[in-house]
Design a protein around this motif. Structure first.
Motif, PDB file in Angstrom:
ATOM      1  N   PHE A 628      53.399  44.157  34.262  1.00 34.18           N
ATOM      2  CA  PHE A 628      52.608  43.033  34.763  1.00 34.18           C
ATOM      3  C   PHE A 628      51.377  43.540  35.496  1.00 34.18           C
ATOM      4  CE2 PHE A 628      51.760  39.466  37.639  1.00 34.18           C
ATOM      5  CZ  PHE A 628      51.789  38.438  36.726  1.00 34.18           C
ATOM      6  N   ALA A 632      47.742  43.140  34.198  1.00 33.41           N
ATOM      7  CA  ALA A 632      46.803  42.424  35.056  1.00 33.41           C
ATOM      8  C   ALA A 632      45.527  43.234  35.217  1.00 33.41           C
ATOM      9  CB  ALA A 632      47.443  42.156  36.417  1.00 33.41           C
ATOM     10  N   TYR A 636      41.937  42.273  33.764  1.00 34.95           N
ATOM     11  CA  TYR A 636      40.827  42.063  34.688  1.00 34.95           C
ATOM     12  C   TYR A 636      39.675  43.001  34.372  1.00 34.95           C
ATOM     13  CZ  TYR A 636      38.108  41.947  38.942  1.00 34.95           C
ATOM     14  OH  TYR A 636      37.078  41.846  39.826  1.00 34.95           O
ATOM     15  N   ILE A 644      34.062  39.902  28.793  1.00 26.67           N
ATOM     16  CA  ILE A 644      33.431  38.591  28.985  1.00 26.67           C
ATOM     17  C   ILE A 644      32.166  38.721  29.822  1.00 26.67           C
ATOM     18  CG2 ILE A 644      33.747  36.282  29.904  1.00 26.67           C
ATOM     19  CD1 ILE A 644      36.676  36.522  29.338  1.00 26.67           C
ATOM     20  N   ASP A 645      32.343  39.375  30.986  1.00 28.54           N
ATOM     21  CA  ASP A 645      31.192  39.442  31.876  1.00 28.54           C
ATOM     22  C   ASP A 645      30.183  40.453  31.380  1.00 28.54           C
ATOM     23  OD1 ASP A 645      31.009  37.641  33.819  1.00 28.54           O
ATOM     24  OD2 ASP A 645      31.275  39.053  35.463  1.00 28.54           O
TER      25      ASP A 645
ATOM     26  N   TYR D 171      25.058  29.524  33.903  1.00 24.97           N
ATOM     27  CA  TYR D 171      26.281  29.169  33.165  1.00 24.97           C
ATOM     28  C   TYR D 171      26.353  27.651  32.976  1.00 24.97           C
ATOM     29  CZ  TYR D 171      30.196  32.415  32.226  1.00 24.97           C
ATOM     30  OH  TYR D 171      31.051  33.295  31.679  1.00 24.97           O
ATOM     31  N   PHE D 232      39.258  29.237  30.266  1.00 29.71           N
ATOM     32  CA  PHE D 232      39.186  30.594  29.740  1.00 29.71           C
ATOM     33  C   PHE D 232      38.573  30.529  28.340  1.00 29.71           C
ATOM     34  CE2 PHE D 232      41.262  33.633  26.897  1.00 29.71           C
ATOM     35  CZ  PHE D 232      40.925  34.817  27.516  1.00 29.71           C
ATOM     36  N   PRO D 233      37.668  31.345  27.905  1.00 27.89           N
ATOM     37  CA  PRO D 233      37.075  32.506  28.574  1.00 27.89           C
ATOM     38  C   PRO D 233      35.699  32.213  29.186  1.00 27.89           C
ATOM     39  CG  PRO D 233      36.644  32.605  26.245  1.00 27.89           C
ATOM     40  CD  PRO D 233      37.225  31.260  26.514  1.00 27.89           C
ATOM     41  N   HIS D 235      35.136  31.412  32.283  1.00 34.06           N
ATOM     42  CA  HIS D 235      35.415  31.233  33.701  1.00 34.06           C
ATOM     43  C   HIS D 235      34.719  32.246  34.598  1.00 34.06           C
ATOM     44  CE1 HIS D 235      38.007  34.363  32.193  1.00 34.06           C
ATOM     45  NE2 HIS D 235      37.932  34.860  33.407  1.00 34.06           N
ATOM     46  N   THR D 236      34.019  33.211  34.047  1.00 38.14           N
ATOM     47  CA  THR D 236      33.668  34.365  34.894  1.00 38.14           C
ATOM     48  C   THR D 236      32.655  34.037  35.970  1.00 38.14           C
ATOM     49  OG1 THR D 236      32.067  35.087  33.280  1.00 38.14           O
ATOM     50  CG2 THR D 236      34.232  36.095  33.176  1.00 38.14           C
ATOM     51  N   PRO D 239      34.821  33.286  39.844  1.00 30.93           N
ATOM     52  CA  PRO D 239      35.160  34.245  40.887  1.00 30.93           C
ATOM     53  C   PRO D 239      33.927  34.705  41.660  1.00 30.93           C
ATOM     54  CG  PRO D 239      36.127  34.885  38.799  1.00 30.93           C
ATOM     55  CD  PRO D 239      35.274  33.722  38.520  1.00 30.93           C
ATOM     56  N   ASP D 240      32.868  34.976  40.957  1.00 31.44           N
ATOM     57  CA  ASP D 240      31.674  35.450  41.650  1.00 31.44           C
ATOM     58  C   ASP D 240      31.157  34.391  42.602  1.00 31.44           C
ATOM     59  OD1 ASP D 240      31.351  38.048  40.717  1.00 31.44           O
ATOM     60  OD2 ASP D 240      30.694  37.293  38.774  1.00 31.44           O
ATOM     61  N   TYR D 294      46.448  33.887  31.709  1.00 31.85           N
ATOM     62  CA  TYR D 294      45.412  34.882  31.969  1.00 31.85           C
ATOM     63  C   TYR D 294      44.956  34.817  33.428  1.00 31.85           C
ATOM     64  CZ  TYR D 294      40.941  37.262  31.566  1.00 31.85           C
ATOM     65  OH  TYR D 294      39.895  38.116  31.749  1.00 31.85           O
ATOM     66  N   ALA D 296      46.546  33.813  35.924  1.00 31.75           N
ATOM     67  CA  ALA D 296      47.589  34.335  36.793  1.00 31.75           C
ATOM     68  C   ALA D 296      47.604  35.860  36.767  1.00 31.75           C
ATOM     69  CB  ALA D 296      48.928  33.776  36.342  1.00 31.75           C
ATOM     70  N   PHE D 297      47.524  36.425  35.592  1.00 31.39           N
ATOM     71  CA  PHE D 297      47.531  37.887  35.478  1.00 31.39           C
ATOM     72  C   PHE D 297      46.362  38.479  36.247  1.00 31.39           C
ATOM     73  CE2 PHE D 297      50.513  39.995  32.614  1.00 31.39           C
ATOM     74  CZ  PHE D 297      51.261  38.922  32.206  1.00 31.39           C
ATOM     75  N   VAL D 298      45.182  37.953  35.971  1.00 28.52           N
ATOM     76  CA  VAL D 298      43.997  38.548  36.563  1.00 28.52           C
ATOM     77  C   VAL D 298      43.995  38.351  38.069  1.00 28.52           C
ATOM     78  CG1 VAL D 298      41.506  38.508  36.580  1.00 28.52           C
ATOM     79  CG2 VAL D 298      42.712  38.386  34.442  1.00 28.52           C
ATOM     80  N   TYR D 311      40.747  33.010  40.949  1.00 29.22           N
ATOM     81  CA  TYR D 311      41.419  33.103  39.648  1.00 29.22           C
ATOM     82  C   TYR D 311      42.611  32.162  39.584  1.00 29.22           C
ATOM     83  CZ  TYR D 311      38.643  36.833  37.698  1.00 29.22           C
ATOM     84  OH  TYR D 311      37.620  37.543  37.166  1.00 29.22           O
TER      85      TYR D 311
END
Lengths: 796, 111, 293, 552
Positions: A628, A632, A636, A644-645, D171, D232-233, D235-236, D239-240, D294, D296-298, D311
């Motif tokens: 996990f 993760a 990330y 993506i970014d 965005y 997603f995807p 969403h970036t 966070p920023d 995703y 949750a993972f990130v 996130y």
């Protein structure tokens, strides 16, 4: 047949109110000198009073209205309905959306009554015990607040009338467990243990939720009463997926939920770690009540499990394996509470075998007896640790019988009970499970499953007796092995701690009487618990459970008296063997023989495996936690940051910047160059702007009648100068060179031309468009086919 | 040779196109600002011919519609005069400061 | 005269031709049209004819058109090819005259006059003045820099021209269609109208027009269904199309606002031109010279 | 137009006047600006509560409609209205705004006047966008919201605030431009079908576009809204923006702005282009489910607390998306409920982070640890917000999550009662199961965060001087905590208010979906009259009997 009770809600509300007072009200009201300190006496009085009040109220409700109803039900005999409504209270509708309606309602029936008494009864004792145990704790109000909160949630769990309400309690006890395990959060391990417990529980909750959804999908309801309706039962019997019944999948999902809560393979790993919490917590949550919620839930849903013998088999096999492996793992533990924790896992396995083979009473019976003796064991262990300055290392104990007499005697009683020695309660309950397993049989199980379960459990019982007495001898037998400083502080615990021990021990001695062995004929003994639960758990002779040939798909064991007594003898013998083996090896403290055995190559390997709990924790650590974490990080760093970014977002920004720089080259300020670009651009546009092409579509609408529609979708392009608006469109439909139909085209209202042809066959049709501005003609000729529609229609 | 005798709208239009093309070629090929401006005037005139030809060609019986084209052409002429005045003033100024009127060397906007 | 360069000679001839044609056809179009009428087929309906049945311009009109076209194209070629800028300006003047002639042929007599006055007169004089002020009448005819790009662009221009002309050549004016239709309707009116009524309206007596013309005009009135116009007005409109009066009426009624806006533009342009061209006293002369080198 | 219709414009005018008023105050007295803006926002809240009081929960359609000519040349009208979907969004906005203003008393010390005014203007924009019933008006408000947010991040933000604010704006703009194109396409189509050019939503809702065009238009709208959600995807930016924004900005962003995505789907994209929505629904749902897992993972990989919570929003909003594409009452109401709940819980988390950030000026989790000991009251408040976010039954988060997943799970209908949606949504149960796994992951990363900050030894000397929350901060949290409990225990009043509107939404969606394909036409006036021949009957005609039953 159900009664309405207006008092029912008070049972969970009282402890919850206690929690609210302790966690919130007293803090605000207390003189805020220093750190919101409130008086200890106020705290524990509130807490204990609320639980005792709940206990008293439970006793009243069970003893008066419920008992009356039960008697009435019993009197009806065979004419009685399958289930008994019990006491019911509807508070308010919690959620109501479309066809989903969830009432916040409580129901007290015979099953929840049993749980109620255990929770409030044992709970009160543990609350009292905690007064002494937690003395001097800085966060005293928080502890009692959480404990009360837990009790309230547990009561909601057992009283809930529908699955979602049960789920409130189900999650609530998980939360309290999390908070209480991590109560001493200074140590990271404690906090980790709490989190592990919560997450493992959540895995179970995931399955629980899915089970709930699937149940609604199948039956359209989530209330226990509705689910037992014939319609719902019929839906459960439908084949759903993988050739298995709907009931199987739902039961399986719920069982996974139960595995999480009741620490069964593969989700048991949190329970040993949960011993990080204060000992009363271990006693209340991780021995007596919360961990048995899974068993309770399976019994509550017995009507569901009964409809899938496969699911029942899975429950039983998982339970048996858990019982065995946990018992083995308990052998090598050196921490007092850890041994008890594995013992709990193992005993829960016993209960699951019981409910898995259809011996629901046996499972609940063991749940009750286990609640008493295991809570007692934990409390006694707490008393021991209290005396040993908080250390739980059994290798450093020994000979405590002299110092802690009350604790020692009660501990011994619990050990004898758990080992299954007549006439202590553990003997009866365990024996009932063993007997149930031995005689178990159901459609599709095959002949040996029951015997296999019985054999596995017998071995586990042997192990139980052994490791419990190993524990007893290491703690109380032999000589004291601790250092001087600890020795100086050894003292018997205060009465607030020992009196619960004694009360629990007393119950352990006598409680077996409610579930005496099932003997027939002259030897018939009263089976109170079985009768008491009969209106709540499923009856295998229900119509819906009968197979096509009229016989039940699950049959209860009807062992002869001789066989029953024989099995009892074997069980007793197994217990005694375990005790004497432990006495032989550990009677005088840690065994050197065992130590030496562990030093040998093979022995060490085995010992290490057992000591490290078969490396299951490590397996989880690697396969799940690390995975996990790793996933993760990869997601990330790689997906989010880089892909993506980095590539999509900043990449497109970079591309635009570069393009801009590229175009900047053209911006050299020379007018000529701009003009060249202008002209060349114009030429390119004109070059690609081809002449318009026209076409038409056609559709045969009925016999010999074809409908034509002009189609400019391809070819009309910039610079072509063609705006179809106002153009004249003419069709030459009979190939004579003269237009037959001419119309002005209006793009808003596409023209349709109908023409009747002579008959089936091929025709050449010409469409000519005359442009409104240039009078230019565009022409297209196509061959169309007129089909015979009647033939096609006949085929359809 | 009816193409010579039967004059149509298209004759005027094609003539205008020819003049326009010559004008644009002039703007493209010459570097002297004055010649370039003259070429631009030429293009404006070509456009004016087109306007008048269409006004005649599509007026039909309604003379008011035709007058619209003529009025428009008059406005174009006026604007062209204004443009010539300002443009030539700019040329004079540029010449005064730079001593040339070579538009290839006038790249101040870029910097 | 003979020592003038050949280009100058051509120019002069062209200019003279244009001017002569203007005088002959332009300043008195009715003369030209009357002359042409004889040569024309009276039933032909051509673009340059005013109303149906008047025979329009026949070969004479065609001759005028081609002559003006030759002058215009030739003059404009002069503009873009001459090294000497004065020559170029002269070519331009010739072009403008020719264009004025074309305007006449399109029945825009007022515009033709304006063209001569404003363009050939005022603007070209302005150009000549500037050329004289700058005192650099000779310039390289071709911009050598970026010759490749210009060649490409020239090809582009040619291609554009080809396509554009290809499209424009196909444009059909509705004038001819209307004329054809008119003829049909006129007959209808003739057959079904009361000759007395026509006489009452005084139609037959106006300026000695042919009967057919009057009927046609009448028909226009009938079709409009607006009897605000008298028949006389209609006929007058037909013959005085393009007159100062007509343009002026439109300009001061319907296009008053654009007209006034243009006048402001002109005013601003005049002020602006003065403001721009006035020598800047703050700027030292030397710096500009330095920059120029 | 009744007297009540003046309430909605008043609701917009109040904060606008407040913003102007605040800007007129003297610069030297930031306290005055704070006080006035807080007063104005509380007055707005009071007004919105009056609106709630006058709102008739039995009526499904728009209430208190205010309709005035606005740009006649364009056919745009100044039309406002409120229904069961928007009323809670409006309340959420007005509810959060005083909290936000109160919370930034200490955090913002420079340019206070401008800060307060911007927040009030932001409130105008948000309320306007929630109330607008005209596409053009909506678009204007939608863009108005961007500017204050851009400035909030750009002026009062953290270290990389410029990058974050530009990213946020670009965005959002990129998405909304395509939406604008689709709006005008719709406008032109409606005009050419009826001859009347309008941008009024209720009229445009009656237009049925050809099915392939619906897909394109829906995609254009969906892009704008999906970025806002964020799905997603896409969403970036979130966070920023969250990390760099001041606490107030984060709270507005998470609390209200993200909701516009879902709201836009419900109010515009889905009713306008039902076929497009239906065809693309599985893909949206897949992305939403992927986003849940995703996100949750990130979130778990973050060391920055604020980023983690950001996130977590991606994950939580995934539930909302799943819910609306379930296309049944449960899913949609759950989605709205989850939005409100997310507005409370995540705002609470951001405020809590703001509290410790004000004291320690760091958001690194490793810098904290064991601060429960220092700040027990704060820890309790934080715990409640976190548990609400985890979705503990009895707190607000659970109801929304439960209903959304439930809705998706049975979106193909139940065993006895198939739904019309089954043919569009291929694997509802699988999607439901994947979404449910978010329950596990949510617990993992949020508990991890909580543990890292609150539990463990108090070994950082800087943390030993932390002061517990002040009364002002308690006042900030109290409404949120009460809200979290109230919504968890008594969801029925909320759901009841939504019920008629959502029922109507589903019924209309289904009715419009059943319109025949073909050139654009007004509902019920298809160009080609449906013939009784079987070949002409719609593909899902087989389920036509179900809709009426499925909706209830």
């Amino acid at each position: 047949m159900q009664q309405t009770s207006n008092l029912l809600f008070l049972i969970p509300l009282l402890p919850l109110a206690g929690a609210f007072l302790n966690l919130f009200v007293w803090r605000v009201l207390a003189p805020t000198t220093g750190k919101y300190r409130q008086s200890d006496a106020l705290t524990h009085t509130t807490a204990i009073a609320s639980v005792l009040a709940a206990f008293g109220l439970s006793c009243y409700l069970i003893g008066v209205p419920l008992l009356e109803e039960f008697r009435a039900w019993q009197k009806l005999g065979d004419a009685a309905p399958e289930t008994m409504g019990g006491l019911h209270q509807h508070l308010w509708t919690w959620i109501e959306v479309g066809s989903l309606k969830i009432n916040l309602a409580f129901r007290l029936d015979t099953l929840s009554a049993v749980m109620l008494l255990v929770i409030t009864g044992v709970g009160s004792l543990i609350h009292i015990y905690s007064v002494g145990y937690m003395h001097g704790e800085k966060r005293y109000p928080a502890f009692f607040g959480y404990l009360n909160l837990f009790t309230g949630m547990m009561l909601i769990l057992v009283l809930g009338d529908s699955l979602p309400i049960m789920f409130i309690g189900w999650e609530g006890v998980g939360l309290c467990s999390y908070l209480l395990i991590g109560f001493w959060f200074d140590k990271t391990e404690n906090a980790n243990a709490g989190r592990k417990a919560f997450v493992a529980n959540r895995v179970g909750d995931f399955a629980f939720l899915l089970g709930m959804f699937l149940l609604f999908y199948a039956t359209g309801s989530v209330e226990f009463a509705d689910l037992q309706e014939p319609n719902s039962i019929g839906a459960l019997k439908e084949v759903f997926w993988g050739g298995e019944r709907m009931g199987f999948w739902i039961a399986l999902l719920f069982f996974i939920g139960a595995c999480g809560k009741s620490a069964q393979i593969p989700l048991y790993v949190w329970l040993p770690d949960a011993m990080a919490g204060p000992t009363p917590v271990s006693a209340l949550i991780h021995a007596a009540t919360m961990v048995t919620a899974g068993v309770y839930m399976v019994v509550r849903m017995s009507f569901l499990y009964a409809h899938s013998t496969t699911a029942m088999a899975i429950v039983a096999v998982v339970g048996a394996l858990t019982a065995l492996f946990a018992a083995i793992m308990a052998f090598a533990q050196t921490d007092l509470k850890k041994v008890l924790a594995y013992s709990t896992v193992s005993q829960l396995g016993f209960m699951f075998v019981g409910v898995g083979v259809g011996a629901y009473t046996a499972g609940i019976f063991h749940l009750i007896t286990h609640a008493f003796f295991k809570a007692g064991l934990f409390l006694a262990a707490g008393s021991v640790m209290h005396a040993m300055s908080g250390s739980g290392d059994i290798m450093k104990m020994g000979g405590l019988r002299k110092y802690l007499p009350r604790t020692r005697w009660s501990f011994l009683i619990y050990c004898v009970a758990i080992a299954g020695i007549v006439p202590f309660s553990g003997f009866f309950s365990k024996d009932e499970i063993l007997a149930g397993a031995f005689g178990a049989g159901a459609e599709g199980w095959g002949p040996v499953l029951g015997k296999f379960l019985w054999a596995t459990l017998s071995i586990a019982a042997l192990g139980t007796a052994f490791y419990m007495f190993r524990l007893y001898f290491l703690v109380f037998g032999g000589e004291l092995r601790c250092d001087e400083e600890t020795k100086a502080h050894i003292h018997e615990s205060p009465h607030s701690m020992t009196s619960p021990l004694i009360i629990l021990a007393a119950f352990t001695c006598v409680i077996g009487a409610i579930g005496l062995p099932h003997l027939t004929g002259d030897l018939h003994l009263p089976t109170y618990l079985h009768d008491w639960l009969a209106p709540t758990v499923v009856d295998f002779k229900r119509d819906s459970l009968l197979m096509a040939n009229g016989s039940p798909s699950i049959f209860e064991a009807h062992l002869s008296n001789g066989l029953t007594i024989g099995l009892m003898g074997i069980a007793l013998a197994v217990g005694l063997i375990g005790i004497f083996a432990a006495k032989a090896i550990y009677g005088k403290g840690p065994s050197e023989k065992v130590a030496a055995m562990c030093e040998t190559k093979n022995g060490k390997a085995i010992y290490d495996v057992v000591l490290n709990k078969f490396y299951v924790d490590e397996f989880y650590e690697w396969s799940i936690y690390r995975f996990f974490r790793g996933a993760a990080n990869v997601l990330y760093q790689v997906v989010d940051r880089w892909l993506i970014d980095g590539i999509f977002i900043n990449g497109s920004a970079w591309l635009i910047k570069k393009l801009g720089q590229g175009f900047n080259l053209f911006q050299n300020g020379q007018v000529h160059r701009y003009l060249v670009a202008l002209v060349v651009g114009g030429a390119i546009i004109f070059f690609f702007a081809s002449s318009p092409t026209v076409s038409f579509k056609y559709e045969q609408v009925s016999t010999n009648v074809v409908e034509f529609t002009p189609d400019f979708s391809s070819g009309t392009s910039i610079g072509g100068g063609l705006d179809a608006k106002g153009a004249l469109i003419s069709f030459d439909l009979d190939a004579d060179g003269e237009p037959d139909v001419t119309k002005e085209y209006d793009p808003r209202n596409p023209m349709k031309v109908k023409w009747t042809f002579g008959g089936v066959g091929e025709y050449r049709v010409n469409m000519t468009m005359t442009d409104a501005v240039f009078n230019k003609k565009y022409s297209v000729t196509r061959t169309i086919h007129v089909k015979d529609l009647t033939e096609k229609g006949g085929a359809q | 040779m009816s193409i010579f005798y039967d004059l149509t709208l298209s004759h005027f239009l094609v003539l205008a196109a020819t003049l326009f093309a010559i004008g644009i070629t002039g703007v493209l090929l010459r570097r002297n600002a004055i010649i370039v401006m003259m070429s631009i005037e030429l293009m404006l005139n070509a456009a004016n011919i087109t306007v008048l030809a269409f006004s005649r060609g599509f007026a039909g019986q309604d003379n008011n519609a035709a007058y619209q084209g003529q009025a428009f052409a008059l406005i174009v002429i006026a604007i062209a005069a204004a443009e010539a005045a300002v443009g030539l003033a700019i040329v004079v100024t540029v010449f005064r400061t730079r001593r040339h009127s070579d538009i290839d060397r006038l790249t101040m906007l870029k910097d | 005269m003979s020592n003038l360069p050949i280009s100058r000679k051509c120019l002069m001839w062209l200019g003279a031709l244009a001017l002569g044609l203007l005088v002959v056809f332009g300043l008195e179009p009715s003369v030209a049209l009357a002359a042409a009428e004889h040569a024309a087929d009276s039933t032909a309906h051509t673009f340059t004819s005013k109303v149906a049945g008047d025979g329009g311009a026949g070969k004479g009109a065609a001759f005028a058109f081609w002559s003006f076209a030759l002058c215009a194209v030739g003059g404009s070629l002069f503009v873009i090819t001459r090294r000497n800028m004065v020559t170029a300006v002269m070519g331009m003047v010739g072009t403008f005259f020719a264009i004025a002639g074309l305007y006449l042929m399109l029945y825009a007599s007022f515009l033709a006059v304006m063209q001569v006055l404003v363009y050939a007169g005022a603007i070209m004089v302005l150009f000549v003045f500037v050329i004289m002020i700058l005192n650099r009448p000779v310039d390289e005819p071709w911009a050598v820099q970026g010759i490749l790009g210009k060649a490409i662009a020239a090809l582009g221009v040619l291609y554009l021209f080809k396509r554009l002309a290809g499209i424009l050549w196909q444009v059909k004016d509705t004038h001819a269609l209307v004329l054809a239709k008119d003829k049909l309707d006129v007959e209808v009116v003739l057959n079904h109208s009361d000759p007395e009524l026509l006489k009452d309206l005084g139609v037959l007596s106006i300026r000695g027009l042919k009967h057919a013309d009057v009927c046609k005009s009448l028909f226009a009135v009938c079709r409009d269904n607006t009897l605000n116009h008298t028949v006389a007005d209609t006929v007058k409109n037909a013959y005085e199309f393009g007159s100062v009066e007509g343009v002026g009426y439109t300009l001061f009624s319907k296009y008053l606002f654009p007209f006034e806006a243009v006048s402001i533009v002109l005013l601003v342009a005049v002020v602006g031109a003065i403001a721009i061209a006035r020598p800047d006293k703050n700027e030292p002369e030397g710096e500009a010279a330095k920059e120029a080198s | 137009m009744t007297g009540a219709s003046a309430l909605l414009p008043a609701l917009l005018a109040l904060p606008l006047i407040g913003a102007i008023l605040v800007m007129l105050l003297p610069k030297e007295e930031p306290g005055l600006a704070r006080g006035v803006s807080l007063g104005v926002s509380i007055a707005t809240l009071a007004l919105s509560l009056v609106i709630l009081g006058l709102y008739d929960t039995k009526i499904a359609s728009m209430q208190m409609v205010f309709d005035k000519e606005w740009i006649p040349g364009l056919g745009a009208r100044f039309k406002l209205g409120i229904d069961g979907i928007s009323i809670f969004m409006v309340l959420l906005t007005t509810f959060l705004m005083p909290i936000i203003l109160l919370s930034s008393y200490k955090a913002v010390t420079s340019k206070v006047r401008e800060f307060c005014a911007l927040l009030l203007i932001l409130e105008v924009g948000m309320l306007g966008a929630f109330l607008a019933l005209d596409l053009f008006l909506f678009y204007v408000f939608w863009e108005i919201m961007l500017i204050p947010m851009y400035l909030l991040i750009g002026i009062w933000g953290g270290q990389k605030r410029i990058y974050a604010s530009i990213k946020f704006v670009i965005y959002t703009m990129a998405g909304s431009l395509l939406m604008l194109v689709a709006i005008f396409y719709l406008y032109a189509q409606y005009g050419s079908v009826t001859g009347e050019y309008t941008l009024e939503l209720s009229l445009l809702n009656r237009l049925v576009l050809p099915r392939d065009v619906q897909m394109y238009c829906f995609a254009a709208f969906a892009l704008a809204f999906a970025i806002k959600v964020p799905l997603f995807p896409l969403h970036t930016w979130l966070p920023d923006a969250h990390v760099q924004a001041p606490t107030a900005g984060s709270v507005v962003l998470a609390g209200v702005l993200l909701k516009f995505g879902i709201y836009g789907f419900l109010r515009f994209a889905m009713p306008l282009f039902p076929y497009g929505a239906a065809e693309l629904a599985p893909y949206m749902a897949y992305l939403a489910a992927a986003g849940i897992v995703y996100g949750a993972f990130v979130a778990f990989a973050q060391s920055d607390v604020k980023k983690l919570v950001a996130y977590s929003s991606v994950s939580h909003l995934g539930f909302c998306m799943i819910g609306i594409f379930a296309m049944n009452t449960q899913g949609i109401e759950g989605s709205i409920y989850a939005m409100i709940s997310h507005g409370l819980t995540t705002s609470g988390l951001f405020l809590a982070i703001g509290v410790v950030y004000e004291r320690r000026h760091t958001r690194e989790m490793s810098e904290y640890g064991g601060i429960w000991k220092q700040m027990p009251v704060f820890a309790g408040l934080f715990l409640i917000c976190m548990l609400g976010s985890v979705g503990l039954p009895g707190l607000s988060g659970f109801v929304g999550e439960f209903l959304t997943i439930f809705g998706m799970f049975i979106s193909g209908g139940t065993a006895g009662e198939p739904s019309f949606w089954a043919e569009f949504m291929p694997h509802p149960m699988l999607l439901g199961a994947v979404a449910t796994s978010g329950v596990i992951f949510g617990a993992i990363y949020l508990l991890y965060m909580f543990q890292k900050m609150m539990f463990g030894p108090l070994d950082n000397p800087k943390n030993k001087e932390l002061k517990d929350v002040s009364w002002r901060e308690i006042a900030v949290f109290t409404p949120l905590v009460i809200g979290i409990f109230a919504m968890g225990l008594f969801p029925k009043p909320f759901l009841q208010t939504m019920d008629p509107t959502v029922d109507q939404f589903v019924t209309r969606f289904e009715a419009k979906l059943a319109e025949p394909d073909g050139p654009a036409h007004i509902m019920g006036q298809a160009a080609v009259a449906p013939t009784p021949e079987p070949a002409q009957v719609e593909p899902h005609a087989g389920h036509n009997h179900a809709p009426g039953e499925a909706a209830h």
